[in-house]
Design a protein around this motif. Structure first.
Motif, PDB file in Angstrom:
ATOM      1  N   VAL A 257      40.112  39.525  11.291  1.00 29.34           N
ATOM      2  CA  VAL A 257      41.155  38.690  11.881  1.00 29.34           C
ATOM      3  C   VAL A 257      42.451  39.491  11.776  1.00 29.34           C
ATOM      4  CG1 VAL A 257      42.434  36.536  11.759  1.00 29.34           C
ATOM      5  CG2 VAL A 257      39.982  36.554  11.248  1.00 29.34           C
ATOM      6  N   GLN A 258      42.938  39.960  12.913  1.00 28.99           N
ATOM      7  CA  GLN A 258      44.128  40.817  12.939  1.00 28.99           C
ATOM      8  C   GLN A 258      45.192  40.191  13.815  1.00 28.99           C
ATOM      9  OE1 GLN A 258      43.383  44.931  13.815  1.00 28.99           O
ATOM     10  NE2 GLN A 258      45.532  45.504  13.734  1.00 28.99           N
ATOM     11  N   GLY A 259      46.432  40.205  13.331  1.00 30.72           N
ATOM     12  CA  GLY A 259      47.498  39.644  14.138  1.00 30.72           C
ATOM     13  C   GLY A 259      48.868  39.905  13.559  1.00 30.72           C
ATOM     14  N   GLY A 260      49.862  39.588  14.353  1.00 32.04           N
ATOM     15  CA  GLY A 260      51.245  39.757  13.938  1.00 32.04           C
ATOM     16  C   GLY A 260      52.138  39.945  15.145  1.00 32.04           C
ATOM     17  N   ASP A 261      53.360  40.338  14.885  1.00 31.52           N
ATOM     18  CA  ASP A 261      54.340  40.504  15.945  1.00 31.52           C
ATOM     19  C   ASP A 261      53.964  41.604  16.920  1.00 31.52           C
ATOM     20  OD1 ASP A 261      56.271  38.573  15.100  1.00 31.52           O
ATOM     21  OD2 ASP A 261      56.878  39.940  13.514  1.00 31.52           O
ATOM     22  N   CYS A 262      54.387  41.431  18.176  1.00 29.14           N
ATOM     23  CA  CYS A 262      54.300  42.529  19.132  1.00 29.14           C
ATOM     24  C   CYS A 262      55.092  43.699  18.590  1.00 29.14           C
ATOM     25  CB  CYS A 262      54.857  42.078  20.478  1.00 29.14           C
ATOM     26  SG  CYS A 262      55.118  43.424  21.639  1.00 29.14           S
ATOM     27  N   ALA A 263      56.351  43.459  18.264  1.00 28.17           N
ATOM     28  CA  ALA A 263      57.201  44.453  17.619  1.00 28.17           C
ATOM     29  C   ALA A 263      58.036  43.736  16.566  1.00 28.17           C
ATOM     30  CB  ALA A 263      58.105  45.148  18.633  1.00 28.17           C
ATOM     31  N   GLU A 264      57.896  44.153  15.331  1.00 24.84           N
ATOM     32  CA  GLU A 264      58.703  43.562  14.267  1.00 24.84           C
ATOM     33  C   GLU A 264      60.185  43.846  14.513  1.00 24.84           C
ATOM     34  OE1 GLU A 264      56.873  43.886  10.059  1.00 24.84           O
ATOM     35  OE2 GLU A 264      56.141  45.638  11.163  1.00 24.84           O
ATOM     36  N   ARG A 265      61.006  42.966  13.975  1.00 28.64           N
ATOM     37  CA  ARG A 265      62.454  43.125  14.064  1.00 28.64           C
ATOM     38  C   ARG A 265      63.026  43.233  12.653  1.00 28.64           C
ATOM     39  NH1 ARG A 265      64.452  38.110  17.619  1.00 28.64           N
ATOM     40  NH2 ARG A 265      63.780  37.055  15.708  1.00 28.64           N
ATOM     41  N   PHE A 266      63.989  44.106  12.479  1.00 29.36           N
ATOM     42  CA  PHE A 266      64.619  44.242  11.168  1.00 29.36           C
ATOM     43  C   PHE A 266      65.199  42.911  10.695  1.00 29.36           C
ATOM     44  CE2 PHE A 266      65.687  49.037  11.922  1.00 29.36           C
ATOM     45  CZ  PHE A 266      64.356  49.360  11.715  1.00 29.36           C
ATOM     46  N   ILE A 267      65.743  42.125  11.617  1.00 27.77           N
ATOM     47  CA  ILE A 267      66.383  40.871  11.224  1.00 27.77           C
ATOM     48  C   ILE A 267      65.395  39.857  10.666  1.00 27.77           C
ATOM     49  CG2 ILE A 267      68.298  41.111  12.853  1.00 27.77           C
ATOM     50  CD1 ILE A 267      66.885  39.101  14.669  1.00 27.77           C
ATOM     51  N   ASP A 268      64.107  40.070  10.905  1.00 33.14           N
ATOM     52  CA  ASP A 268      63.097  39.135  10.408  1.00 33.14           C
ATOM     53  C   ASP A 268      62.571  39.510   9.032  1.00 33.14           C
ATOM     54  OD1 ASP A 268      63.263  37.600  12.710  1.00 33.14           O
ATOM     55  OD2 ASP A 268      61.712  38.764  13.743  1.00 33.14           O
ATOM     56  N   CYS A 269      63.115  40.545   8.442  1.00 38.66           N
ATOM     57  CA  CYS A 269      62.685  40.958   7.101  1.00 38.66           C
ATOM     58  C   CYS A 269      63.373  40.059   6.075  1.00 38.66           C
ATOM     59  CB  CYS A 269      63.033  42.433   6.859  1.00 38.66           C
ATOM     60  SG  CYS A 269      62.356  43.093   5.318  1.00 38.66           S
ATOM     61  N   GLU A 270      62.934  38.805   6.058  1.00 35.48           N
ATOM     62  CA  GLU A 270      63.430  37.790   5.152  1.00 35.48           C
ATOM     63  C   GLU A 270      62.245  37.119   4.477  1.00 35.48           C
ATOM     64  OE1 GLU A 270      65.543  35.126   7.665  1.00 35.48           O
ATOM     65  OE2 GLU A 270      67.268  36.470   7.940  1.00 35.48           O
ATOM     66  N   ALA A 271      62.426  36.704   3.236  1.00 36.13           N
ATOM     67  CA  ALA A 271      61.306  36.197   2.441  1.00 36.13           C
ATOM     68  C   ALA A 271      60.545  35.075   3.143  1.00 36.13           C
ATOM     69  CB  ALA A 271      61.816  35.728   1.079  1.00 36.13           C
TER      70      ALA A 271
ATOM     71  N   GLY B 193      63.432  51.908   9.261  1.00 35.77           N
ATOM     72  CA  GLY B 193      62.076  51.399   9.405  1.00 35.77           C
ATOM     73  C   GLY B 193      61.280  51.534   8.119  1.00 35.77           C
ATOM     74  N   TYR B 194      61.427  52.670   7.445  1.00 36.55           N
ATOM     75  CA  TYR B 194      60.739  52.878   6.173  1.00 36.55           C
ATOM     76  C   TYR B 194      61.207  51.852   5.148  1.00 36.55           C
ATOM     77  CZ  TYR B 194      59.426  54.867   1.684  1.00 36.55           C
ATOM     78  OH  TYR B 194      58.922  55.026   0.418  1.00 36.55           O
ATOM     79  N   TRP B 195      62.535  51.682   5.008  1.00 35.90           N
ATOM     80  CA  TRP B 195      63.053  50.770   3.989  1.00 35.90           C
ATOM     81  C   TRP B 195      62.621  49.330   4.271  1.00 35.90           C
ATOM     82  CZ3 TRP B 195      63.845  53.889   0.443  1.00 35.90           C
ATOM     83  CH2 TRP B 195      64.634  55.039   0.553  1.00 35.90           C
ATOM     84  N   HIS B 196      62.658  48.918   5.526  1.00 34.57           N
ATOM     85  CA  HIS B 196      62.224  47.559   5.847  1.00 34.57           C
ATOM     86  C   HIS B 196      60.720  47.385   5.611  1.00 34.57           C
ATOM     87  CE1 HIS B 196      66.181  47.208   7.816  1.00 34.57           C
ATOM     88  NE2 HIS B 196      65.998  45.891   7.710  1.00 34.57           N
ATOM     89  N   SER B 197      59.946  48.409   5.913  1.00 37.24           N
ATOM     90  CA  SER B 197      58.510  48.347   5.643  1.00 37.24           C
ATOM     91  C   SER B 197      58.253  48.233   4.146  1.00 37.24           C
ATOM     92  CB  SER B 197      57.805  49.585   6.201  1.00 37.24           C
ATOM     93  OG  SER B 197      57.907  49.640   7.609  1.00 37.24           O
ATOM     94  N   ALA B 198      58.979  49.026   3.363  1.00 36.48           N
ATOM     95  CA  ALA B 198      58.808  49.003   1.908  1.00 36.48           C
ATOM     96  C   ALA B 198      59.191  47.635   1.347  1.00 36.48           C
ATOM     97  CB  ALA B 198      59.649  50.100   1.264  1.00 36.48           C
ATOM     98  N   ALA B 199      60.307  47.068   1.835  1.00 35.28           N
ATOM     99  CA  ALA B 199      60.728  45.753   1.362  1.00 35.28           C
ATOM    100  C   ALA B 199      59.714  44.679   1.742  1.00 35.28           C
ATOM    101  CB  ALA B 199      62.102  45.412   1.940  1.00 35.28           C
ATOM    102  N   THR B 200      59.194  44.779   2.964  1.00 39.38           N
ATOM    103  CA  THR B 200      58.185  43.823   3.423  1.00 39.38           C
ATOM    104  C   THR B 200      56.947  43.874   2.548  1.00 39.38           C
ATOM    105  OG1 THR B 200      58.962  43.909   5.712  1.00 39.38           O
ATOM    106  CG2 THR B 200      56.673  43.227   5.357  1.00 39.38           C
ATOM    107  N   LEU B 201      56.437  45.074   2.336  1.00 44.03           N
ATOM    108  CA  LEU B 201      55.232  45.223   1.521  1.00 44.03           C
ATOM    109  C   LEU B 201      55.466  44.786   0.085  1.00 44.03           C
ATOM    110  CD1 LEU B 201      53.447  48.522   2.601  1.00 44.03           C
ATOM    111  CD2 LEU B 201      52.409  46.284   2.307  1.00 44.03           C
ATOM    112  N   ASN B 202      56.607  45.146  -0.457  1.00 45.39           N
ATOM    113  CA  ASN B 202      56.905  44.768  -1.837  1.00 45.39           C
ATOM    114  C   ASN B 202      56.878  43.248  -1.990  1.00 45.39           C
ATOM    115  OD1 ASN B 202      58.013  45.331  -4.615  1.00 45.39           O
ATOM    116  ND2 ASN B 202      59.708  44.135  -3.803  1.00 45.39           N
ATOM    117  N   HIS B 203      57.518  42.560  -1.053  1.00 45.31           N
ATOM    118  CA  HIS B 203      57.556  41.105  -1.150  1.00 45.31           C
ATOM    119  C   HIS B 203      56.178  40.490  -0.916  1.00 45.31           C
ATOM    120  CE1 HIS B 203      59.127  37.082  -1.153  1.00 45.31           C
ATOM    121  NE2 HIS B 203      58.526  36.855   0.010  1.00 45.31           N
ATOM    122  N   LEU B 204      55.462  40.955   0.079  1.00 45.83           N
ATOM    123  CA  LEU B 204      54.171  40.339   0.397  1.00 45.83           C
ATOM    124  C   LEU B 204      53.125  40.609  -0.669  1.00 45.83           C
ATOM    125  CD1 LEU B 204      53.883  40.820   4.259  1.00 45.83           C
ATOM    126  CD2 LEU B 204      54.549  38.776   2.973  1.00 45.83           C
TER     127      LEU B 204
END
Length: 479
Positions: free
Chosen positions: A63-77, A154-165
C-alpha cells in the motif's frame, strides 16, 4: 557493459533535471550534501527488498501513497501525522479484510521534485521557469529561478519529517492505526459491512509492525541523489530513501537515470505507461536487474481506465519472456488525469477504481500477481481535488479546498474508500474467497462486490442513517 560508479550517469543524456546557473554554488551544496548523515539505513532498504519479494510472490501486499509533490510548508507535526495515519490505516483495512500482511510505503520525506513537460511556462503573459518542486524552485512567480540551495532545504525538511514520523510511530497509541473513520462512506451500498469492519478493526490490538513504514520518491535530480549515495561494504545505496523510482519520462535504456539506478542496491521502481514497448521493457529489465534478484524491481503500471487490457497483457508477456522477477504495482491515478470544465486539474474516483479492477482482472487472466497499489493521496479530510467518491465532490466543489501545486490527490475519505474497494475485490480466507495457488492471481472475493458503485455518484447521494451503535454519518459532499 561499462563499469558503474555513482557518477557514471553524467556521461549519459539526462532528462527532466534542473540545470544550475551558478555552478560554483551548486558544487558547494552538493559537497555539503555528500557529508551530511544518510536519511535511512542500508539494513532498512534490505528489509524492504525482502518484503517486496514477498509481495511479488503474492504473500504480502504493498500500500503506497502520499503527495504528488510535498511542500515545505506542510512539514508540520499535525499534517505529517495525518499523512502517515491514513497510509497505516489503509494497510490495516487491507490486512483485516484479506488476512494478507501489507507493507506501507509513503511518498514522503523526499518527494519534493516533479517532472514537467517543458522547462518554462507562461504565467500572466510572462515566460518563467516551470515549477519543478520545492527542492528546485518556489511556486510563486518571483521564486521560479532554479536554486541549488533548495536541495539543502529539501534535505533538512526530509530529515525533520523522518525524525518526527519515526518518533511518532514508535510511540503512537494503537488508535492511530485502528480508528478508521468511515462515516463519510455511508452512501455506499455495502456501508453496513464497512461499518462492521471498522468496528472490528477498532477492537484490534496492533503489533509494532502495523506502524512500520518505508519512504520513497522519484529520483529525478541525479546530482542530489548521487550526493546521498554511500558505499556500504561492496555495495552502493541511495540513502535518501528506502525505495526510489524512475519516472515514465526518464526511463530511457541509454539515459542517465537508468545508468544511475542500475548500480544502487536499493529496491527500485519503474513507472511503465502506454509508451513503453514490450521489447523495450525486456531490455530495461536486463539492465537494471541482471542478477534476477527478487524484490529488486517494482513495475509501477500507469495506463488509465479503459487502456489496461490493451497494454498490460503485452507487458506481462514481455516480463515472463525475460525470466526476470518483478513486483507488479498498479498506479491508478497518473493515467486518469482530466481537466474539469472550470479548468481545475482533477481525476475521477470512478476512473481510479475502474483501473484497479481492470488491472486485477488482467493479472488474473495472465497468471501474474498484482503485488500492490500506488496512489496520490492526503490524510486531510477537507481537501477537494478529485471528483466523486462516496463523499461526492463535484466540479464546483473542487475550488473549496484545492491545495496541490501539481497533481490532484484523494482526500482521507476517498483514500479509505479506495482501500475498502481494493480489499473487497481481493481474495480473503476469512470471507470465503478462495486462496490462489502459489504463483497464481487471486480469485475475486466472495464478498459483495463494490464494482457496482463505480457506475456513478447518483446512487451515493442518499445518506442513510448509521447502523445502531455507530456515530451518525458526516457526509463530506462538496457542491
Amino acid at each position: 557493459m561499462a563499469q558503474w560508479s555513482p557518477s557514471s550517469w553524467t556521461g549519459k543524456p539526462a532528462l527532466q533535471m534542473a540545470e544550475w546557473e551558478d555552478k560554483v554554488a551548486a558544487a558547494k551544496v552538493l559537497e555539503k550534501l555528500g557529508k551530511l548523515p544518510p536519511l535511512v539505513q542500508p539494513a532498512e532498504a534490505d528489509r524492504l527488498k525482502q518484503l517486496l519479494a514477498e509481495a511479488g510472490r503474492g504473500e504480502r501486499f504493498i500500500v503506497q501513497g502520499g503527495d504528488c509533490a510535498e511542500r515545505f510548508i506542510d512539514c508540520e507535526a499535525e499534517r505529517l501525522e495525518t499523512q502517515i495515519k491514513v497510509l497505516l490505516q489503509m494497510g490495516t483495512v487491507v490486512e483485516h479484510i484479506t488476512a494478507k500482511p501489507t507493507v506501507r510505503i509513503a511518498r514522503i520525506a523526499g518527494q519534493y521534485g516533479k517532472p514537467r513537460s517543458k522547462p518554462t511556462e507562461t504565467v500572466d503573459g510572462k515566460e518563467v521557469m516551470s515549477f519543478k518542486g520545492d527542492n528546485i524552485n518556489g511556486f510563486e512567480v518571483k521564486d521560479r529561478k532554479w536554486d541549488p540551495e533548495r536541495l539543502l532545504l529539501g534535505y533538512w525538511h526530509s530529515a525533520a519529517t523522518l525524525n518526527h514520523l519515526r518518533a511518532y510511530t514508535a510511540n503512537a497509541d494503537s488508535t492511530a492505526v485502528t480508528s478508521v473513520d468511515v462515516s463519510s462512506l455511508s452512501g455506499l451500498k455495502d456501508f453496513a459491512s464497512i461499518t462492521q469492519d471498522a468496528r472490528d478493526i477498532g477492537a484490534k490490538k496492533p503489533g509494532r509492525e502495523s506502524f512500520e513504514f518505508f519512504t520513497a520518491h522519484e529520483a529525478m535530480q541525479l546530482d542530489f541523489e548521487q550526493a546521498l549515495t554511500r558505499k556500504v561494504g561492496d555495495k552502493y545505496y541511495n540513502l535518501s530513501a528506502h525505495l526510489v523510482w524512475i519516472g515514465d519520462r526518464t526511463r530511457q535504456v541509454d539515459g542517465a537515470h537508468v545508468e544511475y539506478f542500475r548500480g544502487i542496491a536499493n529496491p527500485i521502481g519503474v513507472k511503465v505507461g502506454p509508451s513503453m514497448k514490450n521489447d523495450e521493457l525486456k531490455e530495461l529489465l536486463k539492465v537494471i536487474n541482471p542478477q534476477k534478484e527478487e524484490g529488486r524491481v517494482v513495475i509501477i503500471t500507469r495506463y488509465g481506465a479503459g487502456k489496461v487490457e490493451e497494454l498490460l497483457s503485452g507487458h506481462i508477456k514481455a516480463v515472463k519472456e525475460s525470466g526476470i522477477p518483478v513486483v507488479w504495482q498498479c498506479d491508478a491515478v497518473h493515467g486518469n488525469g482530466i481537466t474539469a470544465s472550470n479548468k481545475y486539474k482533477t481525476r475521477k474516483m470512478d476512473d481510479i477504481l475502474k483501473e484497479i479492477v481492470e488491472v486485477m482482472e488482467v493479472h488474473k487472466k495472465n497468471g501474474s500477481v498484482l503485488g500492490g497499489l500506488h496512489l496520490e493521496l492526503t490524510g486531510q479530510p477537507t481537501v477537494t481535488e478529485c471528483l466523486g467518491g462516496a463523499c461526492g465532490i463535484t466540479e464546483e466543489g473542487l475550488k473549496r479546498n484545492y491545495e496541490t501545486y501539481c497533481d490532484p490527490r484523494l482526500n482521507y475519505s476517498q483514500a479509505i474508500e479506495a482501500a475498502f474497494a481494493l480489499a473487497n475485490a481481493m481474495p480473503s480466507a476469512k470471507r470465503g474467497g478462495s486462496e490462489a495457488a502459489p504463483g497464481e492471481p487471486p480469485a475475486p472475493a466472495s464478498r459483495g462486490s463494490w464494482r457496482g458503485d463505480v457506475a456513478g455518484a447518483e446512487s451515493r447521494r442518499a445518506w442513510p442513517a448509521a447502523p445502531p451503535g455507530v456515530a451518525a454519518a458526516r457526509p463530506c459532499r462538496i457542491d
